[in-house]
Design a protein around this motif. Structure first.
Motif, short mmCIF file in Angstrom:
data_model
loop_
_atom_site.label_atom_id
_atom_site.label_comp_id
_atom_site.label_asym_id
_atom_site.label_seq_id
_atom_site.Cartn_x
_atom_site.Cartn_y
_atom_site.Cartn_z
N PHE B 184 18.58 -20.18 49.61
CA PHE B 184 18.15 -21.57 49.63
C PHE B 184 19.31 -22.48 50.03
N LEU B 185 19.04 -23.45 50.88
CA LEU B 185 20.04 -24.48 51.18
C LEU B 185 20.20 -25.40 49.98
N ASP B 186 21.39 -25.98 49.84
CA ASP B 186 21.54 -26.99 48.80
C ASP B 186 21.12 -28.38 49.30
N PHE B 281 12.06 -27.58 49.37
CA PHE B 281 13.21 -26.71 49.53
C PHE B 281 13.29 -26.15 50.94
#
Lengths: 452, 452
Positions: B184-186, B281
């Motif tokens: 997952f990207l922040d 997300f």
């Protein structure tokens, strides 16, 4: 002092059992679930690589006073015994005098650990399958089958110590923002056994980790208390020499005769065992986060399964417990903070030992027999001896120190850069025990002083 | 000609619907399952980034004769419109004259594609949850709930086109030797809408992809047919400017006023919409293998979900279908071979577009407004114009060519090395349209001729 909690540990393996002892010593109520039968009442599976306990592991045992007890079932190995086709077997010592890693049978150790955890007051619930965990409730769902009826058992905290294919992690993986990876090696392994001599002695040197490096495959043997050796063949699944190709008794016999003739001499039922024992996979898993609020935490292989080539899988799991224990001392009943600090402290180190372990297959299977590699190790050992405060070799740092894995990886990469340059110095093969080489390394180290 | 098979497609999204058309055209019986209701009968979700169709996507539509039909609901965008705080809005053209990507609403397109697939004879089964797939049987297990009764529906083949969190892949993940990662990207995103003018026209230039780059966050707007723009705010979850911090109406209002003052002017219900629409997300998933024997195959996001920053998610999924279709022509009824060749051909390209997409967030949010980056692009465009056969810029290669993503990534990295050196040439800012710079690039290219 912590307020006593009702705690479930999923998984009665080495990390689960040791964690149970730690938590019982603090007065918590501890139930340990395992989907399998009691390992003390069944035969071992024949798919386990012997463990190599190193100081990180011993420290975790020592803190709860069970290290002496476990040392009784361990055999010190202070060296590698290298078996190559073209010269007599020779030794590579692991560390300085007295430094050794300890061979222990996984099954024997696990049985002993469960005994000790039971004695400490933990309750073990075997043949009990945890299918789901309600993260925010710390409730484990237990039942016969995934589709059948489940009984919800409510706890204050749940630890997932249920290994590389953890069900607890599986539940966490369904959340958003849960990073996860599983990566299988294209090399598998098979267990074999060198039995004891008739007089009960070992057929090979007892205090060595024996390696037959053969490039992209290898054979290893670790001693057992009873005089036998637990051996492991690491071999690609596919290709010229592979499990796929070894599909007949004749092919297995000729493969061993060609590559491991001295092994043939010491394993009477080689071909039979080869087909009886399963071929197993090697997986690296990574994930993050490891914890859910103040309710659920992953530990050991459930959080960070690694390949076995640094002998650090169990040691890393035990070190998780050491760190968790330190944080319980620090934060008492603040489990949110304990879990947060625990995952932040351990994640970079788990990633580092995963990388180191992955890389070490090549070192063990390929380089241990390489002249250039051996010279490199000799130069490192010589410099380490002269400047022990400036140059701890990577293997020593990982295995015999308790400095962090992350630091070991970083410093190891830096050492490799230096040694690459050293090995490129003209005439290094002929003459290296001199001031010039020593000064060259010293200058390189000065460029990056903070790392030493 | 292929022998007609009974085929289940799990997922009625863009890739599932298009695949249904391809398979129906070959005479197969096609059932498409979706756990959600018919998208044609419900409101869109308000969490979708508009699509940017590029030639890889158009080609897949053209081959089944539906490209003209879809072009009716698409708006060409031939340039980026860059909105920076300190100067007037300006344009960066994507390609050569006539080259454009096409903005399409995901919901509008998906509805149209399902209509077309139904017209081709595919059967859609909505509100039907597939919980499990028996891989070796090609049987999908359908039921109301995971724990409830399931009905087994047997097929000859099953395609998992069920997106980033695919249930079909989930089942494959339980096998040994299945590699998988989710990351997952922040950075998350939120959809907002710029409504049309009272006279039905667009409030901003209609034929542009509008970007407000702000370093580690950005705002984008893509045109819709009805005069509105679908906008997306990409913003870190945590930190100085983040979703976490924007927790009150006052904070949201002042954030937009500070960073996107011209956006405030064109979104009347900005603050209200901000809190009404969900924060979503961004995930990258990778796995391998994608297929199980001649029974099951993953396709589109189920096999390779990527972040949206190259606008290639749907295009990559559609290209999967193009490749699969070529292989059906080649291997006819040999589905084992079709699936094997399909995954081997697509996997490296899926990995490459994942990497390119991940990197492009920095380019869009940070570099598009950077003077140095703009000069770099100008020099590339000038050289490309002089030597179109030697230098296709990376964006053009990914977006407007059908050369493989893997090649684009490799050649792009090589171009970047060259341009790093070009940008380091003395006085390059003042004078670059000269023979010296041209010759410098030509010489560098010659060093690696095979790549051109």
């Amino acid at each position: 002092m912590q307020t006593p909690k009702k705690i479930a540990i999923v998984g009665s393996g080495l990390v689960g059992s040791l964690l149970a002892i730690y938590l019982r010593n603090r007065g918590h109520v501890v139930d340990v679930y395992d989907r399998r039968p009691d390992i003390r009442k069944v035969e071992f599976s024949g798919r386990s690589i012997n463990l190599a306990m190193s100081p990180r592991g011993w420290r975790a045992l020592e803190a709860v006073g069970i290290d002496e007890e476990i040392k009784k079932i361990a055999i010190p190995m202070d060296k590698r015994a290298i078996h190559t086709p073209d010269k007599p077997m020779y030794y590579q010592y692991y560390g300085k005098e007295g430094e050794a890693i300890y061979s222990i049978s996984r099954g024997v150790l696990n049985r002993r650990m469960i005994d000790l955890a039971e004695a400490a007051g933990a309750r073990f619930i075997f043949n009990s399958k945890v299918w789901d965990v309600s993260l925010s409730e710390a409730t484990v769902q237990v039942g016969e089958s995934e589709k059948g009826e489940w009984t919800p058992n409510k706890y204050d905290l749940v630890f997932g110590a249920d290994g590389a294919f953890s069900r607890v992690r599986h539940k966490m993986q369904r959340q958003s923002m849960f990073n996860y990876s599983q990566h299988f090696l294209d090399v598998g392994y098979k267990e074999l056994t060198i039995p004891k001599n008739d007089d009960g002695t070992h057929k090979l040197n007892k205090n060595s980790l024996h390696i037959w490096p053969r490039g992209n495959f290898m054979f290893i043997a670790l001693p057992n208390l009873d005089g036998s050796f637990t051996c492991t063949l690491f071999l690609p699944f596919k290709g010229e020499n592979s499990f796929e190709v070894l599909n007949s008794e004749a092919k297995v016999a000729s493969f061993f005769k060609e590559f491991f003739p001295d092994v043939v001499d010491v394993i009477p039922n080689l071909v039979e065992d080869f087909f009886k024992n399963p071929t197993s996979f090697l997986v690296t898993t990574k994930c993050y986060p490891w914890t859910y609020k103040d309710k659920v935490a992953l530990i050991g292989d459930a959080a960070h399964a690694i390949v076995p080539f640094y002998g650090q899988g169990m040691n890393a799991g035990f070190e998780d417990i050491t760190v968790l224990n330190d944080l319980m001392n620090l934060h008492n009943d603040d489990w949110s903070q304990i879990f947060k600090s625990y995952q932040e402290a351990r994640k970079p180190n788990a990633d580092a030992i995963a990388t180191l372990s992955y890389r070490n297959f090549m070192e063990m299977s390929n380089k241990t027999a390489d002249e250039n590699f051996i010279l490199r190790k000799k130069i490192e050992a010589w410099f380490y001896d002269k400047h022990p405060e400036l140059w701890v070799p990577l293997y020593t740092r990982v295995t015999f120190s308790e400095r962090s894995y992350a630091e070991a990886l970083e410093f190891g990469d830096f050492q490799k850069e230096i040694m690459d340059e050293v090995m490129g110095l003209e005439g290094i093969e002929e003459d290296w025990k001199n001031e010039e080489v020593e000064q060259f390394i010293l200058n390189k180290l000065k460029e990056k002083e903070h790392l030493v």
